[in-house]
Design an enzyme around this catalytic site. Structure first.
Site, PDB file in Angstrom:
ATOM      1  N   HIS A 117       0.832  -1.209   0.000  1.00  0.00           N
ATOM      2  CA  HIS A 117       0.000   0.000   0.000  1.00  0.00           C
ATOM      3  C   HIS A 117       0.868   1.261   0.000  1.00  0.00           C
ATOM      4  CE1 HIS A 117      -3.570   2.465   1.283  1.00  0.00           C
ATOM      5  NE2 HIS A 117      -2.581   3.209   1.763  1.00  0.00           N
ATOM      6  N   GLU A 118       1.778   1.342   0.958  1.00  0.00           N
ATOM      7  CA  GLU A 118       2.598   2.554   1.069  1.00  0.00           C
ATOM      8  C   GLU A 118       3.512   2.721  -0.142  1.00  0.00           C
ATOM      9  OE1 GLU A 118       1.684   4.661   3.041  1.00  0.00           O
ATOM     10  OE2 GLU A 118       0.610   3.491   4.561  1.00  0.00           O
ATOM     11  N   HIS A 165       1.820   4.580  -2.864  1.00  0.00           N
ATOM     12  CA  HIS A 165       1.930   6.042  -2.764  1.00  0.00           C
ATOM     13  C   HIS A 165       3.283   6.508  -3.306  1.00  0.00           C
ATOM     14  CE1 HIS A 165      -1.758   6.719  -0.603  1.00  0.00           C
ATOM     15  NE2 HIS A 165      -1.386   6.023   0.462  1.00  0.00           N
ATOM     16  N   HIS A 200       3.375   6.416  -7.014  1.00  0.00           N
ATOM     17  CA  HIS A 200       2.564   7.532  -7.518  1.00  0.00           C
ATOM     18  C   HIS A 200       3.394   8.820  -7.500  1.00  0.00           C
ATOM     19  CE1 HIS A 200      -1.755   9.474  -7.393  1.00  0.00           C
ATOM     20  NE2 HIS A 200      -1.097   9.755  -8.490  1.00  0.00           N
ATOM     21  N   GLU A 211      -5.877   7.845  -1.902  1.00  0.00           N
ATOM     22  CA  GLU A 211      -5.651   6.470  -1.460  1.00  0.00           C
ATOM     23  C   GLU A 211      -5.890   5.436  -2.564  1.00  0.00           C
ATOM     24  OE1 GLU A 211      -4.327   5.617   1.360  1.00  0.00           O
ATOM     25  OE2 GLU A 211      -4.359   7.642   2.207  1.00  0.00           O
ATOM     26  N   TYR A 256     -11.042   6.948   2.493  1.00  0.00           N
ATOM     27  CA  TYR A 256     -10.518   5.580   2.410  1.00  0.00           C
ATOM     28  C   TYR A 256     -11.551   4.641   1.791  1.00  0.00           C
ATOM     29  CZ  TYR A 256      -6.246   6.434   5.068  1.00  0.00           C
ATOM     30  OH  TYR A 256      -5.007   6.874   5.456  1.00  0.00           O
TER      31      TYR A 256
END
Length: 676
Positions: free
Chosen positions: A468-469, A472, A475, A497, A610
């Site tokens: 998940h992190e 980011h 991105h 998110e 979220y």
């Protein structure tokens, strides 16, 4: 390849003194530009003498501003962290001062009006969007209001900025703990307990995740779990009053700016647009999930009843909030044969991260080259930090540099206590030279360390968190915009998110799990039997998980749709949990909202995002990737149509371009088990 990067990495040699002197220099530059723009006569204001200098300074200052503020979260030096916190306070105060310069706004607004009449003056859509956003920013700060009102707005904004920093510092510097005996820790894995500091004959459990979560998941004594949960909820007690005050000040600020409440003010600049839209979304979802949640709860209660009987403990029909991680874990083990500790043996941290990077390399045509600490390019804030140069290799003969990526993976005193991505330096095109300036981004996590017997082993949920992190981070790196303001994750807050949630799906795919896993001793991948157990468990108690998210989201909205901010926060926090998340507080009221960092860190009236962005994440995954997650064609299309555009356009347009239709919630509802 790493030695040929077109841009050197950030330099991490700031002292407490230089952090503050550099902060003052940047603010002085910013004030001088404001004065320069304010001095321009309205009939002489143009894109070239207003917008370009404005964008140029914003571009050039962004990296150092972020860096000086970032030290407070990661530096091993308390003095550096303190200076960084002070620097952040100064930047925020100046941003408020600058954002209320009516003389600057008049000049900016004149350019905005000229472009509205003649869009060709902007030359390209991103420049038009830039001036629209800057103009709107001034308007949202109350420019156009009487001077006396603007002075009050400034006072409230500065006070809120100070409270936000104090709240964050209290959590970051928190050293609270509880002491537990060996008997109280029965059931907790020995390799976890061995990392606890001993105080005489007891063990110190801090409220950092690597300590707290295993106790909540495995401690067989319900009183231990209760003590751990309540201790964590009540940590940093001073933060409860900070949030209570902040909510009142936000309500006052919204009224001064002409809004009914703070939520209306925030959402005016989000995809959702209005509190009514958000509340309809959340309450509709709550209604759809409740029956599923009640059914899940009944099964967990039966498991608890049998467990208490087996342990000869007093029967208890209640299902407490501190029960949930324990019985959820037990259900996974008993009913789905998911042994988290056993599965973790297949995810040694270093190897898993390498394989994770290889997946991103495959679907996005990237290459991660580690810069080791014997390289001249290696420069970080701590000697444990990993550093990578990242390249795009669409053309294998001439790779294109993308930027720098940092991993800060282990807990230490004073460090940010959760898992997060921090954008350090945005990417942009230099206004004067036309040369590309490349981004830098960091993942900050708190995984366990290697021991003398075994390497750090990631639980599957930690693998999901890291994926998940890293979403980011990717991105951040793959955004390719002209202006730093729109770089990477600089999208609407209720879309930010989505790219990370989309990538979480990969961690549940059979073929991806085979590729990611490698037993720390045998090097064998996860066997099919364990993968089958794990994937079947994906949505076990999923309704309860999402009802917990709704507790947070509805609590947030209740605070910020209040007309005056006068809310009984203790009652709201604890009652909403019982009504929405369906778990009992056991008659204990906690102040867990005091460690709900999102509400003082940019997510005020935004936690719904979220769940909101999950709609888009699942639509993309089901439509483009579910059948073949490693489909390079889909990966590159997603990379270029979603990630590369950053915040330079409207996200709904990106989605329609990628999907070939408007997005819908079908996949989201199917994933939640609400529809077939």
């Amino acid at each position: 390849m790493a030695s040929e990067t077109p841009q050197p990495p950030l330099v991490w040699n700031h002292t407490p003194e230089t952090i503050l002197s550099e902060t003052d220099r940047l603010i002085k530059e910013g004030r001088a530009l404001d004065d320069q723009i304010a001095a321009i006569k309205l009939d002489e204001a143009t894109v070239d003498n207003v917008l370009k200098p404005y964008a140029d300074l914003e571009n050039r200052q962004a990296a150092l501003t972020n860096q000086l503020s970032f030290y407070q979260h990661v530096s091993p030096s308390k003095e550096v962290r303190t200076s960084s916190n002070k620097a952040d306070a100064k930047f925020r105060a100046f941003s408020i001062e600058s954002g209320l310069r009516e003389d600057v706004f008049k000049v900016v607004h004149k350019v905005f009006e000229d472009i509205e009449k003649n869009p060709d003056l902007a030359k390209e859509p991103e420049t038009k969007r830039f001036i629209e956003k800057v103009n709107r920013q001034y308007e949202r700060n109350g420019l156009g209001l009487p001077a006396e009102t603007r002075a009050k707005v400034k006072e409230l904004q500065q006070k809120l900025a100070e409270l936000s920093l104090e709240f964050s510092k209290n959590l970051g510097e928190n050293t609270e703990y509880i002491l537990l005996t060996k008997d109280q820790l029965a059931g907790v894995p020995a390799d976890v307990v061995s990392q606890f500091e001993k105080v005489e004959d007891k063990y110190k459990m801090t409220f950092k995740y690597p300590d707290l979560f295993p106790v909540l998941k495995y401690a067989s004594d319900p009183e231990t779990r209760k003590a751990a949960f309540i201790g964590d909820q009540n940590k940093a007690p001073e933060n409860a009053d900070i949030l209570i005050e902040a909510v009142k000040l936000r309500a006052q600020l919204a009224k001064l700016l002409g809004y009914k409440n703070y939520s209306e003010y925030v959402l005016d600049d989000r995809m959702a647009k209005t509190p009514e839209t958000v509340m309809t979304f959340l309450t509709d979802l709550k209604g759809k999930l409740r029956l599923l949640g009640e059914n899940e709860l009944e099964l967990l209660k039966k498991l608890k009843t049998a467990d208490l009987k087996e342990k000869h403990l007093k029967p208890d029909d209640n299902y407490y909030v501190w029960d949930h991680r324990y019985y959820h874990t037990m259900m996974l083990e008993k009913d789905y044969e998911v042994d988290e500790s056993k599965i973790a043996e297949y995810f040694p941290m270093q190897n898993t991260i390498q394989k994770m990077l290889s997946i991103y390399e495959t679907i996005f045509n990237l290459k991660f080259v580690e810069i080791t600490n014997d390289s001249k390019l290696y420069n970080t804030w701590h000697d444990e930090v990993k550093q990578f140069a990242v390249w795009k290799v669409d053309d294998k003969e001439t790779p294109e540099f993308v930027g720098y990526l940092y991993f800060d993976l282990h807990s230490r005193p004073g460090k940010y206590g959760h898992a997060a991505n921090f954008g350090l330096a945005p990417g942009y095109t230099d206004e004067k030279t036309g040369i590309r300036v490349y981004p830098s981004t960091s993942l900050v996590c708190n995984f366990t360390r290697d021991t003398k017997d075994k390497p750090s082993l990631l639980k599957h949920d930690e693998v999901v968190t890291f994926f998940h992190e890293l979403g980011h981070g990717i991105h951040d790196l793959l955004g390719k915009t002209r202006y730093s303001r729109f770089s990477g994750t600089s999208v609407h807050w209720d879309f930010v998110e989505m790219p990370s949630q989309f990538l979480e799906n990969f961690c549940w795919d059979h073929s991806i799990l085979k590729r990611l896993s490698s037993h720390y001793v045998s090097h064998e991948p996860l066997p099919d039997s364990l993968i089958g157990s794990l994937t079947r468990s994906k949505n076990v108690n999923g309704a309860l998980f999402n009802l917990r998210q709704l507790h947070f989201g509805l609590f947030d909205m209740a605070l910020h749709t209040s007309d005056d901010g006068e809310v009984d926060m203790y009652k709201l926090w604890n009652d909403t949990r019982e009504k929405v998340a369906l778990v009992s507080n056991g008659g204990v009221n906690t102040k867990g909202f005091g460690s709900f960092g999102h509400l003082m860190g940019g997510y005020a009236s935004g936690y719904y995002g979220y769940l909101w962005s999950q709609v888009f994440a699942q639509d993309i995954y089901y439509t483009k990737f579910k059948k073949d997650p490693l489909n390079v064609k889909s990966g590159l299309e997603y990379r270029d149509k979603i990630l590369a555009r950053g915040g330079s356009g409207e996200e709904l347009d990106y989605l329609s371009d990628l999907l070939g239709r408007e997005p819908n919630s079908n996949a989201f509802l199917k994933e939640l088990g609400i529809s077939n």
